[in-house]
Design a protein around this motif. Structure first.
Motif, short mmCIF file in Angstrom:
data_model
loop_
_atom_site.label_atom_id
_atom_site.label_comp_id
_atom_site.label_asym_id
_atom_site.label_seq_id
_atom_site.Cartn_x
_atom_site.Cartn_y
_atom_site.Cartn_z
N ALA A 325 -53.18 -7.16 -3.64
CA ALA A 325 -53.62 -8.27 -4.49
C ALA A 325 -52.42 -9.12 -4.84
O ALA A 325 -51.57 -8.72 -5.64
CB ALA A 325 -54.28 -7.73 -5.76
N GLU A 327 -51.26 -12.14 -6.76
CA GLU A 327 -51.78 -12.91 -7.89
C GLU A 327 -50.69 -13.80 -8.49
O GLU A 327 -49.50 -13.46 -8.43
CB GLU A 327 -52.32 -11.97 -8.98
N ALA A 335 -55.86 -7.72 -10.66
CA ALA A 335 -55.77 -6.68 -9.63
C ALA A 335 -56.66 -5.49 -9.97
O ALA A 335 -57.30 -4.90 -9.09
CB ALA A 335 -54.32 -6.23 -9.47
N ALA A 349 -50.60 -4.46 -6.33
CA ALA A 349 -50.58 -5.78 -6.95
C ALA A 349 -49.16 -6.34 -6.96
O ALA A 349 -48.21 -5.61 -7.26
CB ALA A 349 -51.11 -5.69 -8.37
#
Length: 399
Positions: A325, A327, A335, A349
């Motif tokens: 993830a 982000e 996440a 993440a």
């Protein structure tokens, strides 16, 4: 881990030779016996006395040593070892190996050995990228020679790029992998990497920013632990790792098809930056500018969700499914929600907001989110992230 193993270490002539002394120490810490061989050029950078003191062993330098060669020393040396390591492996040594030359002790040993050979290249970036050097590398890989590195970074000459010799601990890990059955031996791991390119017309596409560096590092780390890796990659900037089964794709739909074809697997790691949308009807011809300046209207369709598709499979789901993830805001919350929504076991993440400088860089700062909670890792090189994640995967699969 290397107790009882005998390493024949050939030290070539280059500024990176100073790292070979630390490499000797690291190998001996793990129980290995090290016999150093130093080329004539190598002796310009490290002394036989230094290498001998650290190895607690005789150092060999001369092909025509009467005492040693009366006992066919170069044959005995080359075959008594469990593994031959060349560090640094200069352009000259790689060329001799590829061409089958044997005009000094080091090259003669490499010709006479019947054991596996691991090389750690080190040279100027222009030398490494020269077509002749790359031909030699491909020849040696075809002969079964193992490679570790080179890394990318600043050179002693002031230039920057690939050509730095791997660090001693990286070489030690490669030695261990070459000599031992890794914890993932017999396990099939699927890895996706790179971006996908979703065509607008024959010359334009939609994509996410992704170099593929983290995926390549992860594929390499898993292979080093003995895994049989299927590496499904989009059009990445970074080449795929050695020693894996590479499947090249362009679009998200092609990637999903390749992923399904690669199953079953013991673990699946989805590191690719798959485009969420595609143009619903890509043009077969280049879209031309309108004479009146009108903008084209593009209709989008949602791409298949590869992570969710595999995570939610009723049959054939891998025992361990890992997603990534990337982000820019509310990293932990987004996440964590992604893990629940997709149904995967772990989410890796990372914060890719512009201020971190991570996107497209050589480092990563990740948090591993699982059912047990969040494990925050410090910022480190992508190779280190890959090794740590591969070790976690191995722990999960061999329990």
């Amino acid at each position: 881990m290397l107790a009882g193993k005998h390493i024949l270490l050939i030290i070539g002539g280059g500024i990176a030779a100073f790292k070979s002394l630390d490499l000797i120490r690291r190998l001996r810490e793990r129980g290995a016996e090290v016999t150093p061989v130093i080329t004539k050029a190598g002796q310009e950078f490290v002394t036989p006395l230094s290498a001998s003191g650290l190895a607690a062993n005789k150092v060999y330098t001369d092909l025509f040593d009467l005492t040693d060669e009366a006992e066919m020393g170069h044959i005995e040396l080359s075959r008594a070892a469990d593994l031959v390591v060349v560090a640094p492996a200069t352009a000259d040594l790689l060329g001799k190996m590829a061409g089958g030359l044997a005009n000094d002790l080091a090259s003669t040993l490499l010709m006479a050995t019947d054991k596996r050979v691991l090389v750690a290249p080190a040279m100027n970036v222009r030398m490494w990228e020269h077509p002749a050097c790359q031909r030699n590398v491909e020849t040696l890989k075809g002969d079964g020679v193992l490679f570790v590195g080179p890394n990318e970074g600043a050179m002693a000459c002031g230039e920057f790029g690939p050509g730095r010799m791997s660090e001693p601990l990286e070489i030690v890990s490669a030695v261990e992998a070459a000599l031992m059955d890794g914890p993932l031996k017999g396990k099939h791991v699927l890895v996706t990497s790179g971006p996908t390119h979703e065509p607008i017309d024959p010359v334009r596409y939609i994509a996410n920013r992704s170099s593929g560096a983290q995926g390549t590092a992860l594929g390499s780390a898993l292979a080093a632990l003995g895994a049989d890796v299927t590496f499904v990659t989009g059009p990445a900037d970074v080449p795929p790792p050695d020693g894996v089964n590479v499947v090249k794709v362009q679009s998200a739909q092609e990637m999903l098809k390749a992923v399904k074809a690669a199953l079953p697997a013991d673990a699946a790691v989805f590191a690719a930056a798959v485009a969420d949308w595609r143009v619903a009807s890509a043009s077969n011809s280049k879209i031309k500018k309108d004479a009146k300046g009108s903008l084209p209207v593009l209709k989008f369709a949602e791409n298949p969700d590869i992570l969710a598709t595999v995570s939610q499979m009723k049959k054939g789901r891998p025992p361990l499914v890992v997603g990534f993830a990337a982000e820019t805001d509310d990293v932990m919350a987004n996440a964590t929600a992604k893990r629940a929504r997709k149904g995967c076991d772990w989410i890796v993440a990372n914060d890719v907001s512009p201020e971190t400088g991570i996107m497209g860089g050589t480092e990563n700062a990740v948090t591993l989110i699982s059912e047990g909670g969040a494990d925050v890792w410090p910022r480190m090189g992508k190779d280190d992230v890959a090794r740590q994640l591969a070790a976690r995967i191995a722990d999960a699969l061999v329990q």
